[in-house]
Design a protein around this motif. Structure first.
Motif, PDB file in Angstrom:
ATOM      1  N   GLN A 582      36.376  41.618  22.089  1.00  0.00           N
ATOM      2  CA  GLN A 582      35.113  41.216  21.664  1.00  0.00           C
ATOM      3  C   GLN A 582      34.647  40.438  22.962  1.00  0.00           C
ATOM      4  OE1 GLN A 582      33.573  42.726  19.295  1.00  0.00           O
ATOM      5  NE2 GLN A 582      35.678  43.688  18.915  1.00  0.00           N
ATOM      6  N   GLU A 583      35.365  39.635  23.532  1.00  0.00           N
ATOM      7  CA  GLU A 583      34.892  38.913  24.868  1.00  0.00           C
ATOM      8  C   GLU A 583      35.185  39.396  26.052  1.00  0.00           C
ATOM      9  OE1 GLU A 583      35.896  34.385  24.489  1.00  0.00           O
ATOM     10  OE2 GLU A 583      36.482  34.818  22.473  1.00  0.00           O
ATOM     11  N   TYR A 584      36.176  40.317  26.229  1.00  0.00           N
ATOM     12  CA  TYR A 584      36.575  40.871  27.492  1.00  0.00           C
ATOM     13  C   TYR A 584      35.402  41.623  27.960  1.00  0.00           C
ATOM     14  CZ  TYR A 584      39.360  42.004  31.432  1.00  0.00           C
ATOM     15  OH  TYR A 584      39.662  42.326  32.717  1.00  0.00           O
ATOM     16  N   ILE A 585      35.033  41.612  29.196  1.00  0.00           N
ATOM     17  CA  ILE A 585      34.163  42.478  29.920  1.00  0.00           C
ATOM     18  C   ILE A 585      34.838  43.608  30.773  1.00  0.00           C
ATOM     19  CG2 ILE A 585      32.248  42.576  31.496  1.00  0.00           C
ATOM     20  CD1 ILE A 585      31.493  39.870  30.438  1.00  0.00           C
ATOM     21  N   PRO A 586      35.046  44.786  30.675  1.00  0.00           N
ATOM     22  CA  PRO A 586      35.796  45.464  31.341  1.00  0.00           C
ATOM     23  C   PRO A 586      35.201  45.909  32.809  1.00  0.00           C
ATOM     24  CG  PRO A 586      34.706  46.784  29.669  1.00  0.00           C
ATOM     25  CD  PRO A 586      34.284  45.528  29.464  1.00  0.00           C
ATOM     26  N   ASN A 587      35.889  46.521  33.782  1.00  0.00           N
ATOM     27  CA  ASN A 587      35.413  46.925  34.991  1.00  0.00           C
ATOM     28  C   ASN A 587      35.768  48.046  35.390  1.00  0.00           C
ATOM     29  OD1 ASN A 587      33.204  45.012  36.521  1.00  0.00           O
ATOM     30  ND2 ASN A 587      34.911  43.641  35.864  1.00  0.00           N
ATOM     31  N   SER A 588      35.010  48.872  36.022  1.00  0.00           N
ATOM     32  CA  SER A 588      35.604  50.241  36.557  1.00  0.00           C
ATOM     33  C   SER A 588      36.038  50.195  38.079  1.00  0.00           C
ATOM     34  CB  SER A 588      34.696  51.307  36.611  1.00  0.00           C
ATOM     35  OG  SER A 588      34.288  51.580  35.164  1.00  0.00           O
ATOM     36  N   ILE A 589      36.875  50.609  38.623  1.00  0.00           N
ATOM     37  CA  ILE A 589      37.481  50.422  40.055  1.00  0.00           C
ATOM     38  C   ILE A 589      37.446  51.815  40.448  1.00  0.00           C
ATOM     39  CG2 ILE A 589      39.292  49.561  41.621  1.00  0.00           C
ATOM     40  CD1 ILE A 589      40.351  47.633  39.267  1.00  0.00           C
ATOM     41  N   HIS A 590      36.930  51.802  41.726  1.00  0.00           N
ATOM     42  CA  HIS A 590      37.002  53.307  42.390  1.00  0.00           C
ATOM     43  C   HIS A 590      37.211  52.978  44.127  1.00  0.00           C
ATOM     44  CE1 HIS A 590      35.470  55.819  38.990  1.00  0.00           C
ATOM     45  NE2 HIS A 590      34.591  54.686  38.689  1.00  0.00           N
ATOM     46  N   PHE A 591      38.331  53.909  44.584  1.00  0.00           N
ATOM     47  CA  PHE A 591      38.474  54.036  45.715  1.00  0.00           C
ATOM     48  C   PHE A 591      38.713  55.545  45.957  1.00  0.00           C
ATOM     49  CE2 PHE A 591      39.884  49.869  45.107  1.00  0.00           C
ATOM     50  CZ  PHE A 591      39.847  49.137  46.785  1.00  0.00           C
TER      51      PHE A 591
END
Length: 856
Positions: A582-591
């Motif tokens: 619930q607390e964790y904020i995901p992030n996308s990673i693109h190269f």
């Protein structure tokens, strides 16, 4: 001591001790292991046991300390855990039958790298390492004596040797060549290893393959020699030395693994909050060890990774069958270590019962795997050897209530051995047989007071008073005459007495010999048991990864060969588990294929390090075959991961944070390829601003132009963001923030483009610094920014500068501002005035800054 007469027993001690000068000598005397002289003094202090003396009345009493033989293991464990060796000298003959001094010999030397019989339960590997060298080439061999695993490889330099020893978490290293002073210092002082030296090779064609290089054979042979010298027995559980290549696995230094918290949390040194903690849903000790190996050595072969993924997918798709499988593994004991105890001659009845119980579970496990009806499991099913004949032997031979000791009987099942069954019947029913004889003879003879008694001298006898002597039957024979009675025996009574005496004396000896015979039979199955152990461990790890994937909603990653990184809504799996989803904020990673470097700017405490570690952890999980924490993942297969995250002085080797930083940066730059992953966090902050920035920029340019590795470079030097204009394969990203009414919120979300400002004072506020201090810092910052902007405008219009010169000029003005604002004739300002800023190259600008700083 030279003038005093030494007793034969003490002379024997001194002779044996001379052969083992580097070990504590435990000298068996009756029910105790005794230590003497310096050993006694040191052991008494370490083990907190009483120190006494032998020959108390002599001019120089001999210091003495002892531990009971039945509880010696706990004391041995303490010494070995502290890095000492312990030599065990046993009595080799019965003291009652010995002529002169009882013969004693050292039967085993226990060392930190060969400890297998600890009184404490443990499941991790204990690797003993051997190293050898030929000119500049090194070979490293390692073995776990408790499981029989045996490996060997060649390494290019001593740095690689050091890294591999650290990765193996070895406590002891067998050295087969002469170390330099520096190498010895690194191994003993910095790494705290016990060094043992062995120059003799042990020839064993079964264990050391002729396909190994000569140097590998030397290292493996010297390791074998050391093991045989210390263990002093044949070790049938040792497996053939297996060649491996570092490059066959995802390469990571010990520092990298530590910074990523793979096997333990770097801060606490505990399992909790590590990747191992997250992924461990194993049910067996063998599975736990294999899981650690998979985490420690992820794969680089796409097909091998896919095979693991396919099986995890099968387990995920069939929940009920997988649940049955997980449950069935709970009855599996550590047969890898049980096999080694058999080989060492230390297996007791409880060990064989555990082995038997495991073997009864194996057909169940095999049947469950077959019930999946999945071709992906065919090889696993085929590899599971049920060993029915061994299971039958143990089930029919060993009593389920057998004790752990092997000398007191009660081990062998009734029905397994006729003679033992007879002995037991005699002991069990002998007393009632005697009562039956007594009643029968009383009735036949008419002697109403006739009874059978027993004493040690006469054994069992009929007691007849003088008044009844005329009624004594002819088949009675006289055994003793007393004043008022006589003692008689019969052939029948003598036979039963003989049987009972033999049963009492022979039963436990017979059980012991039967048990030893069974243990020898079990020894013939050791190789098949080791193969079974590997298969069961593999099943256990794969079901564990399936359980974790299901519980945490992980996805199956795909791999590409275009060097594309595409992670949609990725999470740092361990941080997410600790914080909660619930607390964790995901992030996308693109190269994309053309991007090699992400330059990450943003405030401290905002999540830059977590974002970087997220990528590395996702790569590690993916390449060990696990599913990963994201909505969708497509990755290249990396050949190595290099990190420099977090600051730490290496105090032992006298190196500052900055020196460690530069050494790790050098290690990455020198060894990375275009298929590697590099994570650099705040590189260059350990020195002066210009030094640090110059180095940071040079490192970025070098990686960009010459290495080509996928790189995340987090920095607080905002000026470096201008590099995106000149470096085609570099992109800027930053940590998003939300400012409202003077308050700043870190969103922990990565956005495209560079950060627009720093938030150091806000971080200080979060840390709880006093408001008065923070307000003053704010005021100073406002003044500096205003003054800097004004002075910059006076010197030259910023828009006419190339980015590098603008960057250098701005830094220069800020650095000199407070010192020279009122010193018109300063040499530094004079130099600055005569400089043609418009025609400086970036490198000339940096050199100018360096020169001006030296002038100060």
């Amino acid at each position: 001591m030279a003038n005093e007469k030494i007793s034969p027993g003490m002379q024997q001690y001194l002779d044996i001790k001379a052969e083992y000068p580097d070990a504590f000598l435990l000298f068996r005397m009756g029910d105790f292991y005794e230590l003497f002289y310096e050993d006694a003094v040191k052991a008494a202090q370490i083990l907190e046991i009483g120190l006494t003396s032998r020959n108390k009345n002599a001019e120089n009493p001999i210091p003495m300390a002892g531990v009971p033989h039945h509880s010696a293991q706990q004391y041995i464990d303490v010494l070995v855990d502290l890095g000492y060796k312990v030599a065990i000298a046993e009595q080799m003959e019965d003291p009652k039958q010995a002529v002169g001094v009882v013969k004693r010999e050292v039967v085993q030397v226990i060392t930190p790298g060969t400890a297998v019989d600890s009184s404490k339960p443990y499941s991790n590997n204990n690797f003993l390492v051997a190293i050898d060298r030929d000119r500049n080439q090194f070979a490293l061999s390692y073995m776990d004596l408790s499981t029989g695993e045996f490996y060997v490889t060649e390494l290019q330099d001593f740095a690689a040797v050091r890294s591999e020893i650290q990765n193996l978490k070895a406590k002891e290293v067998v050295v087969g060549f002469e170390l330099t002073e520096e190498e010895s210092h690194i191994l003993t002082k910095q790494m705290n290893l016990l060094l043992s030296y062995e120059t003799t090779a042990y020839e064993d064609l079964h264990l050391i393959d002729t396909k190994l290089t000569e140097l590998e054979s030397q290292a493996a042979s010297k390791l074998l020699q050391y093991v045989h010298q210390t263990q002093k027995r044949e070790l049938s559980h040792l497996q053939a030395a297996l060649h491996y290549e570092i490059k066959d696995y995802l390469q990571m230094t010990y520092a990298t693994k530590s910074s990523l918290d793979l096997l333990e949390n770097a801060r606490t040194s505990k399992k909790h909050s590590s990747l191992y903690w997250l992924l461990d849903e194993t049910k067996t000790a063998m599975g736990m060890r294999l899981l650690r190996t998979w985490i420690d050595r992820p794969l680089v072969n796409a097909q091998a990774i896919k095979e693991r993924q396919d099986i995890i997918q099968v387990f995920l798709d069939q929940f009920f069958e997988r649940s049955d499988l997980t449950e069935s593994l709970k009855g599996v004991y550590d047969i890898e270590r049980l096999a080694s105890r058999v080989s060492f001659g230390k297996a007791n009845p409880k060990d064989l019962l555990q082995l038997g119980q495991t073997l009864t579970q194996v057909p169940v496990i095999k049947a469950i795997l077959e019930s999946f009806a999945a071709p992906e499991l065919d090889k696993l099913v085929k590899d599971i050897d049920t060993l029915p004949e061994l299971e039958s032997l143990i089930r029919s031979a060993i009593d389920p209530e057998a004790p752990a000791t092997i000398t007191e009987g009660g081990i062998i099942k009734t029905g397994f051995d006729e003679r033992l069954d007879h002995y037991r019947q005699v002991m069990r029913e002998g007393t009632s047989w005697i009562a039956d004889i007594e009643a029968k003879e009383r009735q036949a003879s008419g002697i109403t007071t006739l009874k059978i008694d027993y004493n040690k001298k006469d054994g069992y006898y009929f007691h007849v008073t003088n008044s009844n002597l005329s009624l004594v039957p002819e088949h009675f024979f006289r055994k003793a005459t007393l004043k008022n009675s006589e003692r008689f025996g019969t052939a029948e009574l003598a036979k039963i007495e003989g049987d009972m005496l033999e049963a009492r004396e022979q039963s436990s000896d017979l059980e012991y010999s039967i048990f030893m015979r069974i243990r020898e039979q079990v020894e013939h199955y050791i190789q098949r048991l080791q193969h079974l152990a590997k298969s069961l461990a593999t099943v256990d790890v794969l079901q564990s990864l399936a359980v974790v994937a299901e519980n945490n909603h992980y996805v199956r990653p795909s791999f590409n060969d275009q060097q594309i990184i595409a992670i949609e809504e990725g999470r740092h799996a361990v941080v997410e588990k600790v914080m909660g989803t619930q607390e964790y904020i995901p992030n996308s990673i693109h190269f994309d294929a053309e991007t090699s470097i992400q330059l990450i700017t943003g405030p401290n405490m905002s999540g830059k390090s977590t974002y970087m570690r997220q990528l590395a952890l996702t790569a590690v999980m993916a390449q060990m075959g696990s599913f990963v924490a994201a909505d969708k993942v497509d990755l290249p297969i990396f050949d190595a991961i290099f990190t420099r995250i977090g600051a730490a002085d290496d105090l032992i080797s006298g190196q500052s944070t900055f020196m460690v930083e530069m050494m790790e940066a050098n290690h990455a730059i020198q060894r990375a390829s275009a298929q590697s992953l590099i994570l650099f966090d705040e590189l260059g902050r350990g020195t002066a601003t210009y030094d640090g920035m110059a180095l940071a920029q040079s490192i970025i340019e070098y990686i960009h132009d010459r290495v080509g590795a996928k790189t995340m470079f987090a920095t607080h030097y905002h000026e470096l963001t201008d590099l995106s204009r000149t470096l085609a394969h570099l992109v800027n990203v930053h940590v998003a923030t939300l400012e409202k009414d003077g308050e700043v919120t870190f969103l922990h979300k990565i956005s495209q483009g560079p950060a627009d400002k720093s938030y150091g004072i806000h971080v200080a506020k979060i840390a709880g610094l006093p408001n008065q201090l923070l307000n003053r810092a704010d005021h100073i910052l406002t003044d500096l920014e205003a003054h800097s902007a004004k002075l910059t405008e006076e010197i030259v219009e910023p828009e006419t500068l190339v980015p590098e010169v603008k960057q250098a000029q701005t830094q220069l003005v800020q650095e000199q501002l407070s010192l020279f604002a009122d010193e018109e004739d300063s040499q530094v300002l004079a130099k600055l005035r005569e400089t043609d800023l418009m025609n400086l190259t970036p490198m000339q600008a940096m050199n100018l800054i360096f020169e001006l700083k030296n002038m100060l």
